[in-house]
Design an enzyme around this catalytic site. Structure first.
Site, PDB file in Angstrom:
ATOM      1  NE  ARG A  70      43.842  47.916  45.909  1.00 31.05           N
ATOM      2  CZ  ARG A  70      42.890  48.825  45.656  1.00 31.05           C
ATOM      3  NH1 ARG A  70      41.919  49.014  46.530  1.00 31.05           N
ATOM      4  NH2 ARG A  70      42.911  49.522  44.547  1.00 31.05           N
ATOM      5  NE  ARG A 139      37.716  49.218  49.568  1.00 29.22           N
ATOM      6  CZ  ARG A 139      37.940  49.771  48.374  1.00 29.22           C
ATOM      7  NH1 ARG A 139      39.136  50.232  48.064  1.00 29.22           N
ATOM      8  NH2 ARG A 139      36.953  49.887  47.506  1.00 29.22           N
ATOM      9  CE  LYS A 218      36.693  53.274  46.967  1.00 27.13           C
ATOM     10  NZ  LYS A 218      37.677  53.766  45.994  1.00 27.13           N
ATOM     11  CE  LYS A 220      40.143  54.237  50.134  1.00 27.28           C
ATOM     12  NZ  LYS A 220      40.785  54.931  49.010  1.00 27.28           N
ATOM     13  CB  CYS A 439      47.172  57.050  40.661  1.00 26.07           C
ATOM     14  SG  CYS A 439      46.620  57.524  38.999  1.00 26.07           S
ATOM     15  CB  CYS A 445      43.487  52.360  36.239  1.00 27.77           C
ATOM     16  SG  CYS A 445      42.053  53.085  37.040  1.00 27.77           S
ATOM     17  CB  CYS A 484      40.541  59.467  36.349  1.00 27.00           C
ATOM     18  SG  CYS A 484      40.143  58.551  37.848  1.00 27.00           S
ATOM     19  CB  CYS A 488      44.234  56.507  43.309  1.00 25.82           C
ATOM     20  SG  CYS A 488      42.607  55.884  42.869  1.00 25.82           S
TER      21      CYS A 488
HETATM   22 FE1  SRM Z   1      41.864  54.209  44.213  1.00 22.78          FE
HETATM   23  C1  SRM Z   1      39.296  53.262  42.230  1.00 22.78           C
HETATM   24  C2  SRM Z   1      43.941  52.286  42.457  1.00 22.78           C
HETATM   25  C3  SRM Z   1      44.162  54.593  46.636  1.00 22.78           C
HETATM   26  C4  SRM Z   1      40.095  56.868  45.439  1.00 22.78           C
HETATM   27  N1  SRM Z   1      41.624  52.945  42.635  1.00 22.78           N
HETATM   28  C5  SRM Z   1      40.457  52.646  41.984  1.00 22.78           C
HETATM   29  C6  SRM Z   1      40.667  51.502  40.989  1.00 22.78           C
HETATM   30  C7  SRM Z   1      40.371  50.215  41.701  1.00 22.78           C
HETATM   31  C8  SRM Z   1      39.901  51.626  39.660  1.00 22.78           C
HETATM   32  C9  SRM Z   1      38.560  50.934  39.541  1.00 22.78           C
HETATM   33  O1  SRM Z   1      37.681  51.162  40.399  1.00 22.78           O
HETATM   34  O2  SRM Z   1      38.372  50.231  38.559  1.00 22.78           O
HETATM   35  C10 SRM Z   1      42.178  51.670  40.729  1.00 22.78           C
HETATM   36  C11 SRM Z   1      42.930  50.428  40.253  1.00 22.78           C
HETATM   37  C12 SRM Z   1      44.096  50.802  39.385  1.00 22.78           C
HETATM   38  C13 SRM Z   1      44.990  49.698  39.028  1.00 22.78           C
HETATM   39  O3  SRM Z   1      45.022  49.297  37.843  1.00 22.78           O
HETATM   40  O4  SRM Z   1      45.725  49.191  39.877  1.00 22.78           O
HETATM   41  C14 SRM Z   1      42.621  52.316  42.019  1.00 22.78           C
HETATM   42  N2  SRM Z   1      43.630  53.453  44.544  1.00 22.78           N
HETATM   43  C15 SRM Z   1      44.369  52.746  43.658  1.00 22.78           C
HETATM   44  C16 SRM Z   1      45.798  52.590  44.130  1.00 22.78           C
HETATM   45  C17 SRM Z   1      46.436  51.275  43.705  1.00 22.78           C
HETATM   46  C18 SRM Z   1      46.565  53.801  43.595  1.00 22.78           C
HETATM   47  C19 SRM Z   1      48.057  53.748  43.653  1.00 22.78           C
HETATM   48  O5  SRM Z   1      48.648  54.369  42.764  1.00 22.78           O
HETATM   49  O6  SRM Z   1      48.621  53.173  44.572  1.00 22.78           O
HETATM   50  C20 SRM Z   1      45.580  52.753  45.643  1.00 22.78           C
HETATM   51  C21 SRM Z   1      45.245  51.462  46.334  1.00 22.78           C
HETATM   52  C22 SRM Z   1      45.179  51.637  47.812  1.00 22.78           C
HETATM   53  C23 SRM Z   1      44.999  50.358  48.589  1.00 22.78           C
HETATM   54  O7  SRM Z   1      45.983  49.616  48.771  1.00 22.78           O
HETATM   55  O8  SRM Z   1      43.900  50.114  49.087  1.00 22.78           O
HETATM   56  C24 SRM Z   1      44.363  53.667  45.645  1.00 22.78           C
HETATM   57  N3  SRM Z   1      42.032  55.452  45.813  1.00 22.78           N
HETATM   58  C25 SRM Z   1      43.137  55.535  46.610  1.00 22.78           C
HETATM   59  C26 SRM Z   1      43.100  56.752  47.383  1.00 22.78           C
HETATM   60  C27 SRM Z   1      44.181  57.258  48.326  1.00 22.78           C
HETATM   61  C28 SRM Z   1      43.962  56.851  49.739  1.00 22.78           C
HETATM   62  O9  SRM Z   1      43.116  56.014  50.038  1.00 22.78           O
HETATM   63  O10 SRM Z   1      44.680  57.372  50.579  1.00 22.78           O
HETATM   64  C29 SRM Z   1      41.924  57.411  47.024  1.00 22.78           C
HETATM   65  C30 SRM Z   1      41.468  58.809  47.527  1.00 22.78           C
HETATM   66  C31 SRM Z   1      40.937  58.791  48.899  1.00 22.78           C
HETATM   67  C32 SRM Z   1      39.490  58.381  48.906  1.00 22.78           C
HETATM   68  O11 SRM Z   1      39.204  57.170  48.951  1.00 22.78           O
HETATM   69  O12 SRM Z   1      38.635  59.247  48.843  1.00 22.78           O
HETATM   70  C33 SRM Z   1      41.268  56.572  46.047  1.00 22.78           C
HETATM   71  N4  SRM Z   1      39.976  54.904  43.916  1.00 22.78           N
HETATM   72  C34 SRM Z   1      39.460  56.041  44.484  1.00 22.78           C
HETATM   73  C35 SRM Z   1      38.148  56.271  43.947  1.00 22.78           C
HETATM   74  C36 SRM Z   1      37.201  57.445  44.316  1.00 22.78           C
HETATM   75  C37 SRM Z   1      36.353  57.105  45.482  1.00 22.78           C
HETATM   76  C38 SRM Z   1      35.272  58.125  45.725  1.00 22.78           C
HETATM   77  O13 SRM Z   1      34.946  58.343  46.876  1.00 22.78           O
HETATM   78  O14 SRM Z   1      34.741  58.681  44.771  1.00 22.78           O
HETATM   79  C39 SRM Z   1      37.912  55.229  43.009  1.00 22.78           C
HETATM   80  C40 SRM Z   1      36.657  55.035  42.149  1.00 22.78           C
HETATM   81  C41 SRM Z   1      35.515  54.429  42.917  1.00 22.78           C
HETATM   82  O15 SRM Z   1      35.645  53.964  44.037  1.00 22.78           O
HETATM   83  O16 SRM Z   1      34.434  54.452  42.334  1.00 22.78           O
HETATM   84  C42 SRM Z   1      39.079  54.406  43.012  1.00 22.78           C
HETATM   85 FE1  SF4 Z   2      42.771  54.883  38.183  1.00 27.50          FE
HETATM   86 FE2  SF4 Z   2      41.896  57.333  38.530  1.00 27.50          FE
HETATM   87 FE3  SF4 Z   2      42.731  55.931  40.619  1.00 27.50          FE
HETATM   88 FE4  SF4 Z   2      44.482  56.807  38.892  1.00 27.50          FE
HETATM   89  S1  SF4 Z   2      43.154  58.102  40.152  1.00 27.50           S
HETATM   90  S2  SF4 Z   2      44.380  54.702  39.698  1.00 27.50           S
HETATM   91  S3  SF4 Z   2      43.375  56.687  36.978  1.00 27.50           S
HETATM   92  S4  SF4 Z   2      40.963  55.452  39.388  1.00 27.50           S
END
Ligand code: SRM
Ligand code: SF4
Length: 581
Positions: A70, A139, A218, A220, A439, A445, A484, A488
């Site tokens: 990333r 981040r 994390k 943000k 997402c 993922c 899920c 994201c």
């Molecule tokens: Fe996310 C975890 C992809 C934005 C909340 N996210 C993941 C992981 C890394 C899965 C993992 O932990 O193994 C995903 C990787 C998927 C892949 O194969 O690429 C993933 N998140 C993404 C991206 C690529 C989604 C997309 O379709 O673009 C975004 C990358 C952003 C970046 O450049 O940094 C992404 N993730 C977000 C957002 C949206 C935002 O930030 O505006 C959220 C919701 C806002 C938030 O953070 O609360 C988000 N991602 C999560 C979470 C839940 C965090 C929590 O507080 O519970 C996880 C799981 C975790 O952290 O345990 C997660």
């Molecule tokens: Fe993966 Fe769930 Fe984030 Fe989609 S919402 S990229 S399935 S961790």
């Protein structure tokens, strides 16, 4: 599984080194669990191709291990040269696609362990970093994308870079492991440009801001400019919302404690929208951000990672307590938040003036995936434009891409390339298609419970069919999907969303808004994908029947339904019929 928890792994990691270096050189297909946790801070996730999992298991083969890398792009900005290097890396070391993320970053998927060092090194050589793109740190800082050259957007972009530098980890682990031991001082401009947000190591292992255990989770930050909430500011732990008077930014309203991750059925996890904390002058922003981050560092939950985000600390202790803690760390008084009015979370797509005589061109990318597919060769088109004209690029949190600094005389030539490569013109798409987002989900993922990016275009085709039947093709309805409940693609403040529960099944939520200011409520716990069109048809038939003339779906829902005062955890987990006001 590791016998240590993440807090122990961080504390014993020697400033995020662990044994990554040793394993990188070893003849193994993947890293250990402890190393995997630390790798995140370096901007990479260890994954496996889930499409191959079952077949490989049946044949007693190891998983098809690979890495997602990333790139952290503060404000989504990169030069043409940086864009082209990412494009090249995706072709040579990745799966041939580039994924714009929902936080204005780039992800390269499908990198093999043997190529990981080269991938990260080359990204850095282009003047972009992956350091801190993931892990328990601040981040990628996101910022309002367009228009480009007005003072407010220029300031937001500058601020994104300032904050990014302020919160960069100081450990030299990253340089030692990935950059062939070259040590570049923090803030040194690389060959790139001021756009890059480039970061290298500093020559020290001290972490004055993060300490030995880094943040509990994390963190943000977003910078928004009303009336366009194109960064979805309320989904962030910390948001700065510009106050613009006579074209100049006077200061920023501060909002805190947004976050969307939750776990199905676990009621003590839930999405929250950020709340107002105060208002600060432009020159007080970084200090305020440091105060907010350090309160979370000192008081955030370090025993339960599911409850470790800032939103839970604020829910537990109260916003007044939090304000006092932040205030106590500042040499100036937080002022009262300003009133804010939003129009939309959408991007400005198509051709527009950028404010200084030049043009920008906002291009819609299906689920942010830049690739060459049959008939639509987006990746080739963008590489050609970047190579030929050298326009800088800005990514958006709606996963679209903007070329900017375009001379009006160059427009026909750019259009020609786009047409030749079959790139969709945004004006040919319905508002629902322009707004929608999914997402990444499967196959990369590791947390996906259902398809997302790969299923969404077909789901939207069907919804567009329903909308055409009902005469709603021009209606702006914000629809999002995730594989899920982690959220994201920010499903919990959209008009309609589908959140993966299991293969082919989605929790069905309704009731967010086009401006990102309202949370959804659960309508149906588990909706099979094949039933989505009918369920949406029922919902939209009611809308057609009951709406006032010209009313958007968001306004109609707000007028006729109460999703519950948020945050109200039950509204995300229990399929309660919503009260009709
Ligand atoms: Fe996310 C975890 C992809 C934005 C909340 N996210 C993941 C992981 C890394 C899965 C993992 O932990 O193994 C995903 C990787 C998927 C892949 O194969 O690429 C993933 N998140 C993404 C991206 C690529 C989604 C997309 O379709 O673009 C975004 C990358 C952003 C970046 O450049 O940094 C992404 N993730 C977000 C957002 C949206 C935002 O930030 O505006 C959220 C919701 C806002 C938030 O953070 O609360 C988000 N991602 C999560 C979470 C839940 C965090 C929590 O507080 O519970 C996880 C799981 C975790 O952290 O345990 C997660
Ligand atoms: Fe993966 Fe769930 Fe984030 Fe989609 S919402 S990229 S399935 S961790």
């Amino acid at each position: 599984m590791s016998s240590k928890n993440v807090e122990e792994i961080k504390a014993e990691s020697h400033a995020l080194r662990g044994t990554i270096q040793e394993s990188l050189g070893a003849d193994s297909s993947h890293f250990s669990e402890d190393e995997y946790q630390l790798l995140k801070f370096h901007g990479t996730y260890q994954q496996d191709d889930r499409d191959q999992r079952a077949a490989r298991k049946a044949q007693n083969q190891d998983k098809a291990w690979m890495f997602m890398v990333r790139s952290k792009l503060p404000g989504g900005d990169l030069t043409a040269a940086q864009y082209l290097e990412h494009d090249k890396i995706a072709g040579e070391l990745g799966n041939g696609t580039l994924r714009i993320t929902t936080r204005q970053g780039f992800q390269t998927h499908g990198v093999l362990k043997g190529d990981l060092k080269e991938c990260i090194r080359r990204i850095n050589e282009s003047g972009v970093t992956t350091w801190g793109a993931c892990g328990d740190v601040v981040r990628n800082t996101i910022a309002a994308a367009a228009p480009i050259a007005d003072p407010a957007h220029r300031d937001a972009q500058r601020l994104a870079k300032e904050l990014s530098q302020a919160f960069l980890s100081r450990s030299t682990a990253y340089a030692d492991i990935w950059l062939n031991d070259e040590k570049l001082p923090l803030g040194t401009d690389s060959a790139s440009s001021e756009n890059s947000g480039s970061s290298k190591a500093t020559g020290t292992d001290e972490e004055p801001l993060y300490g030995k255990q880094y943040l509990p989770r994390k963190f943000k930050i977003a910078i928004a400019i009303p009336p366009r909430n194109d960064v979805d500011v309320y989904a962030n732990d910390l948001g700065f919302i510009a106050r613009v008077e006579a074209g100049e930014v006077k200061g920023y309203t501060v909002v805190v404690g947004g976050g969307f991750g939750m776990t199905h059925g676990k009621q003590d996890t839930y999405p929250v929208l950020a709340k107002p904390l105060g208002y600060v002058g432009r020159d007080q922003v970084t200090e305020t951000a440091v105060a907010v981050v350090t309160v979370q560092r000192d008081f955030g939950n370090r025993t339960d990672r599911k409850r470790a985000r800032l939103k839970y600390l604020i829910d537990e202790k109260g916003i007044e307590w939090f304000r006092q803690e932040v205030q106590a760390r500042l040499p100036f008084a937080l002022q009262a938040p300003k009133e804010i009015r939003w129009d939309t979370v959408s991007d400005i797509l198509g051709w527009h003036q950028q404010g200084d005589g030049k043009l920008f061109c906002g291009l819609w990318i299906q689920e942010g995936r830049i690739q060459d597919a049959e008939g639509v060769r987006t990746r080739s088109a963008f590489a050609k434009i970047a190579r030929k004209f050298g326009f800088p690029v800005r990514l958006t949190t709606n996963c679209n891409l903007i070329f900017y600094n375009i001379d009006p005389a160059q427009k026909p030539a750019v259009d020609k390339i786009l047409v030749e490569h079959g790139v969709q013109r945004p004006e040919d798409l319905t508002p629902v298609r322009q707004l929608g987002q999914a997402c990444v989900g499967l196959p990369t993922c590791g947390l996906a419970l259902a398809e997302s990016e790969r299923a969404f275009p077909d789901v939207l085709d069907k919804i567009e069919g329903v909308m055409a039947d009902l005469g709603l093709s021009e209606e702006p309805i914000l629809i999002r999907m995730t594989g899920c409940p982690n959220g994201c693609a920010r499903p919990y403040n959209a008009d309609i969303s589908f959140v993966g529960r299991g293969p082919g099944k989605y929790a069905f939520y309704v009731g967010g808004s086009l401006t990102g200011e309202r949370l959804v409520g659960l309508q149906q716990k588990s909706l099979p994908v094949a039933e989505i069109p009918n369920r949406v048809r029922e919902l939209l038939e009611e809308f057609v029947r009951d709406r006032y003339q010209g009313e958007t779906f968001s306004d109609y829902w707000g007028r006729t339904h109460v999703n519950g005062p948020s945050p109200k955890p039950e509204q995300f987990h229990i399929e309660a019929p919503l009260q009709v006001s």
